[in-house]
Design a protein around this motif. Structure first.
Motif, PDB file in Angstrom:
ATOM      1  N   GLU A   4       0.809  -1.218   0.000  1.00 16.26           N
ATOM      2  CA  GLU A   4       0.000   0.000   0.000  1.00 16.26           C
ATOM      3  C   GLU A   4       0.840   1.265   0.000  1.00 16.26           C
ATOM      4  O   GLU A   4       0.412   2.296  -0.489  1.00 16.26           O
ATOM      5  N   LEU A  87      -8.324   3.009  -1.782  1.00 16.13           N
ATOM      6  CA  LEU A  87      -8.342   1.643  -1.268  1.00 16.13           C
ATOM      7  C   LEU A  87      -8.029   0.624  -2.349  1.00 16.13           C
ATOM      8  O   LEU A  87      -8.386   0.806  -3.510  1.00 16.13           O
ATOM      9  N   ASN A  90     -10.308  -2.928  -0.180  1.00 14.95           N
ATOM     10  CA  ASN A  90     -10.728  -2.317   1.080  1.00 14.95           C
ATOM     11  C   ASN A  90      -9.580  -2.074   2.065  1.00 14.95           C
ATOM     12  O   ASN A  90      -9.816  -1.835   3.237  1.00 14.95           O
ATOM     13  N   VAL A  91      -8.336  -2.135   1.597  1.00  8.93           N
ATOM     14  CA  VAL A  91      -7.174  -1.807   2.418  1.00  8.93           C
ATOM     15  C   VAL A  91      -6.660  -0.450   1.935  1.00  8.93           C
ATOM     16  O   VAL A  91      -6.428  -0.268   0.744  1.00  8.93           O
ATOM     17  N   SER A  96      -2.483   4.854   4.429  1.00  2.83           N
ATOM     18  CA  SER A  96      -3.728   5.352   5.052  1.00  2.83           C
ATOM     19  C   SER A  96      -3.836   6.873   5.082  1.00  2.83           C
ATOM     20  O   SER A  96      -4.756   7.412   5.686  1.00  2.83           O
TER      21      SER A  96
END
Length: 124
Positions: A4, A87, A90-91, A96
């Protein structure tokens, strides 16, 4: 495996825009070594103004098979600063951290306007 905090987010749609204007940007999924990663269909999304009464989710569309390149196209109808959470499955991407999207109420650029007079086009 998608990392991510390695994935790349880019495009003119991240720049400030005007209410009602289509904004498009891209997400390139990357692995731990910074190599492109194939994603799964309909797994990249953006949530605009998360946890607010105006929350909106936009699903990304795959641009190129086998390389994990997705396109997010969004039209915002409220001026101001909007937070966007990106996302994958959904991560949250981008560790973040939300991205700020600025939308202006509107403005007219006279240098790009035209006046049509008797079948003639004059640039101001």
């Amino acid at each position: 495996m998608v990392q991510e905090n390695k994935s790349l987010i880019y495009g003119l749609g991240l720049n400030p825009s005007v209410v009602g204007q289509l904004s498009t940007f891209f997400i390139q999924l990357k692995d731990i070594d910074g190599e492109n990663v194939e994603g799964y269909s309909r797994t990249v999304s953006a949530i605009v103004d998360p946890e607010s009464e105006n929350e909106m989710k936009v699903i990304g569309t795959r641009v190129l098979d086998k390389v994990g390149l997705y396109k997010i196209s969004i039209t915002l109808n409220r001026s101001g600063e909007h937070d966007m959470l990106l996302l994958y499955c959904n991560v949250p991407l981008n560790s973040s951290r939300q991205i700020k999207k600025v939308v202006y109420a509107g403005r007219l650029l006279m240098s790009m306007s035209m006046i049509v007079i008797f079948n003639k086009c004059l640039l101001l």
